[in-house]
Design a protein around this motif. Structure first.
Motif, PDB file in Angstrom:
ATOM      1  N   MET A   1       0.843  -1.176   0.000  1.00  0.00           N
ATOM      2  CA  MET A   1       0.000   0.000   0.000  1.00  0.00           C
ATOM      3  C   MET A   1       0.888   1.240   0.000  1.00  0.00           C
ATOM      4  O   MET A   1       1.951   1.255   0.590  1.00  0.00           O
ATOM      5  CB  MET A   1      -0.890   0.008   1.233  1.00  0.00           C
ATOM      6  N   GLY A   2       0.426   2.287  -0.637  1.00  0.00           N
ATOM      7  CA  GLY A   2       1.163   3.539  -0.656  1.00  0.00           C
ATOM      8  C   GLY A   2       2.042   3.656  -1.872  1.00  0.00           C
ATOM      9  O   GLY A   2       2.118   2.768  -2.715  1.00  0.00           O
ATOM     10  N   GLU A   3       2.754   4.792  -1.948  1.00  0.00           N
ATOM     11  CA  GLU A   3       3.633   5.062  -3.080  1.00  0.00           C
ATOM     12  C   GLU A   3       4.963   4.354  -2.904  1.00  0.00           C
ATOM     13  O   GLU A   3       5.463   4.218  -1.791  1.00  0.00           O
ATOM     14  CB  GLU A   3       3.868   6.562  -3.206  1.00  0.00           C
ATOM     15  N   ILE A   4       5.534   3.953  -4.014  1.00  0.00           N
ATOM     16  CA  ILE A   4       6.845   3.320  -4.009  1.00  0.00           C
ATOM     17  C   ILE A   4       7.891   4.405  -4.238  1.00  0.00           C
ATOM     18  O   ILE A   4       7.770   5.217  -5.152  1.00  0.00           O
ATOM     19  CB  ILE A   4       6.943   2.242  -5.098  1.00  0.00           C
ATOM     20  N   ASP A   5       8.927   4.413  -3.398  1.00  0.00           N
ATOM     21  CA  ASP A   5      10.025   5.361  -3.561  1.00  0.00           C
ATOM     22  C   ASP A   5      10.968   4.789  -4.608  1.00  0.00           C
ATOM     23  O   ASP A   5      11.699   3.836  -4.342  1.00  0.00           O
ATOM     24  CB  ASP A   5      10.746   5.573  -2.228  1.00  0.00           C
ATOM     25  N   GLY A   6      10.954   5.343  -5.790  1.00  0.00           N
ATOM     26  CA  GLY A   6      11.720   4.822  -6.903  1.00  0.00           C
ATOM     27  C   GLY A   6      13.103   5.413  -7.066  1.00  0.00           C
ATOM     28  O   GLY A   6      13.741   5.210  -8.097  1.00  0.00           O
ATOM     29  N   ARG A   7      13.602   6.131  -6.063  1.00  0.00           N
ATOM     30  CA  ARG A   7      14.940   6.712  -6.202  1.00  0.00           C
ATOM     31  C   ARG A   7      16.019   5.649  -6.325  1.00  0.00           C
ATOM     32  O   ARG A   7      17.062   5.874  -6.928  1.00  0.00           O
ATOM     33  CB  ARG A   7      15.243   7.642  -5.027  1.00  0.00           C
ATOM     34  N   LEU A   8      15.776   4.479  -5.713  1.00  0.00           N
ATOM     35  CA  LEU A   8      16.660   3.325  -5.860  1.00  0.00           C
ATOM     36  C   LEU A   8      15.792   2.119  -6.159  1.00  0.00           C
ATOM     37  O   LEU A   8      14.589   2.120  -5.854  1.00  0.00           O
ATOM     38  CB  LEU A   8      17.446   3.063  -4.560  1.00  0.00           C
ATOM     39  N   ASP A   9      16.400   1.082  -6.700  1.00  0.00           N
ATOM     40  CA  ASP A   9      15.693  -0.170  -6.890  1.00  0.00           C
ATOM     41  C   ASP A   9      15.249  -0.683  -5.525  1.00  0.00           C
ATOM     42  O   ASP A   9      16.009  -0.599  -4.547  1.00  0.00           O
ATOM     43  CB  ASP A   9      16.620  -1.188  -7.566  1.00  0.00           C
ATOM     44  N   ALA A  10      14.046  -1.203  -5.426  1.00  0.00           N
ATOM     45  CA  ALA A  10      13.488  -1.646  -4.143  1.00  0.00           C
ATOM     46  C   ALA A  10      14.397  -2.630  -3.408  1.00  0.00           C
ATOM     47  O   ALA A  10      14.500  -2.594  -2.186  1.00  0.00           O
ATOM     48  CB  ALA A  10      12.105  -2.268  -4.353  1.00  0.00           C
ATOM     49  N   MET A  11      15.091  -3.497  -4.141  1.00  0.00           N
ATOM     50  CA  MET A  11      15.929  -4.520  -3.515  1.00  0.00           C
ATOM     51  C   MET A  11      17.403  -4.094  -3.381  1.00  0.00           C
ATOM     52  O   MET A  11      18.230  -4.897  -2.970  1.00  0.00           O
ATOM     53  CB  MET A  11      15.827  -5.825  -4.302  1.00  0.00           C
ATOM     54  N   ALA A  23      18.174  11.537   8.148  1.00  0.00           N
ATOM     55  CA  ALA A  23      18.350  10.136   7.775  1.00  0.00           C
ATOM     56  C   ALA A  23      19.076  10.100   6.436  1.00  0.00           C
ATOM     57  O   ALA A  23      18.761  10.858   5.518  1.00  0.00           O
ATOM     58  CB  ALA A  23      17.011   9.429   7.674  1.00  0.00           C
ATOM     59  N   VAL A  24      20.075   9.222   6.341  1.00  0.00           N
ATOM     60  CA  VAL A  24      20.882   9.115   5.128  1.00  0.00           C
ATOM     61  C   VAL A  24      21.040   7.645   4.773  1.00  0.00           C
ATOM     62  O   VAL A  24      21.243   6.808   5.655  1.00  0.00           O
ATOM     63  CB  VAL A  24      22.279   9.753   5.316  1.00  0.00           C
ATOM     64  N   ALA A  25      20.945   7.347   3.481  1.00  0.00           N
ATOM     65  CA  ALA A  25      21.164   5.991   2.980  1.00  0.00           C
ATOM     66  C   ALA A  25      22.366   5.998   2.047  1.00  0.00           C
ATOM     67  O   ALA A  25      22.521   6.896   1.210  1.00  0.00           O
ATOM     68  CB  ALA A  25      19.931   5.488   2.246  1.00  0.00           C
ATOM     69  N   TYR A  26      23.218   4.993   2.201  1.00  0.00           N
ATOM     70  CA  TYR A  26      24.386   4.801   1.352  1.00  0.00           C
ATOM     71  C   TYR A  26      24.173   3.485   0.619  1.00  0.00           C
ATOM     72  O   TYR A  26      24.246   2.415   1.225  1.00  0.00           O
ATOM     73  CB  TYR A  26      25.666   4.723   2.188  1.00  0.00           C
ATOM     74  N   PRO A  27      23.893   3.538  -0.687  1.00  0.00           N
ATOM     75  CA  PRO A  27      23.677   2.299  -1.442  1.00  0.00           C
ATOM     76  C   PRO A  27      24.931   1.430  -1.446  1.00  0.00           C
ATOM     77  O   PRO A  27      26.053   1.934  -1.531  1.00  0.00           O
ATOM     78  CB  PRO A  27      23.360   2.788  -2.862  1.00  0.00           C
ATOM     79  N   PHE A  28      24.741   0.129  -1.353  1.00  0.00           N
ATOM     80  CA  PHE A  28      25.875  -0.778  -1.410  1.00  0.00           C
ATOM     81  C   PHE A  28      26.607  -0.657  -2.742  1.00  0.00           C
ATOM     82  O   PHE A  28      27.811  -0.892  -2.804  1.00  0.00           O
ATOM     83  CB  PHE A  28      25.423  -2.218  -1.178  1.00  0.00           C
ATOM     84  N   PHE A 130      13.674  -0.632   0.027  1.00  0.00           N
ATOM     85  CA  PHE A 130      12.234  -0.479   0.266  1.00  0.00           C
ATOM     86  C   PHE A 130      11.917  -0.431   1.754  1.00  0.00           C
ATOM     87  O   PHE A 130      11.034   0.298   2.181  1.00  0.00           O
ATOM     88  CB  PHE A 130      11.420  -1.577  -0.444  1.00  0.00           C
ATOM     89  N   ALA A 131      12.653  -1.203   2.560  1.00  0.00           N
ATOM     90  CA  ALA A 131      12.389  -1.236   4.001  1.00  0.00           C
ATOM     91  C   ALA A 131      12.855   0.061   4.663  1.00  0.00           C
ATOM     92  O   ALA A 131      12.132   0.651   5.476  1.00  0.00           O
ATOM     93  CB  ALA A 131      13.081  -2.438   4.631  1.00  0.00           C
TER      94      ALA A 131
END
Length: 156
Positions: A1-11, A23-28, A130-131
């Motif tokens: 449910m809700g919008e998917i954040d497409g800035r990165l691939d969900a997985m 909050a900051v995310a660093y992609p692997f 996604f999480a």
């Protein structure tokens, strides 16, 4: 449910850090290119150390085990005895530029002037995008360009 954040691939796997209101995310995918990252979040100086050889904690997809190597990241404050350190990868060893001490993946100085010192861990999480994005929808995503900006400010 809700919008998917497409800035990165969900997985896409990320290391997520939340300090103060930031909050900051660093992609692997970034960490594979730059396994040691110095950064500042909400005024706190940190270092991220990525190890690419660790297995996924999710070994089963269906009936058959899958041994996928995905990596893992650890995050520490980059301050020791009130001195800010800047870290880099020297061959396969993490070293600080100030004292040339070498550091383990667990944030302990193995040799050099700081031998025996420990970096203070920073609360972080290795998640699928996604999480992380579900709990921190306003997350900043670090890119190589962002890190060049941080590096330029460290030199000044």
């Amino acid at each position: 449910m809700g919008e998917i954040d497409g800035r990165l691939d969900a997985m896409e796997r990320v290391v997520g850090i939340s300090i103060g209101d930031t909050a900051v995310a660093y992609p692997f995918s970034l960490l594979k290119e730059r396994p040691v990252i110095n950064d500042t979040i909400d005024g706190r100086d940190i270092v991220i150390i990525y190890e690419g050889g660790t297995l996924s904690p999710f070994p089963f997809y269906g009936e058959e085990p899958v041994s996928e190597i995905v990596g893992s990241a650890l995050v520490f404050q980059s301050i020791v005895d009130q001195h800010k350190l800047t870290f880099k990868l020297d061959g396969k060893q993490v070293v600080d530029e100030q004292t040339k001490s070498s550091w383990s993946l667990l944030g302990q100085a193995l040799d050099g002037p700081l031998e025996g010192s420990r970096l203070e861990p920073v609360v972080h999480a290795n998640h699928f995008w996604f999480a992380w994005a579900a709990f921190y929808p306003d997350t900043e995503i670090r890119t190589v360009d962002d890190l060049w900006t941080v590096a330029a400010t460290l030199v000044v």
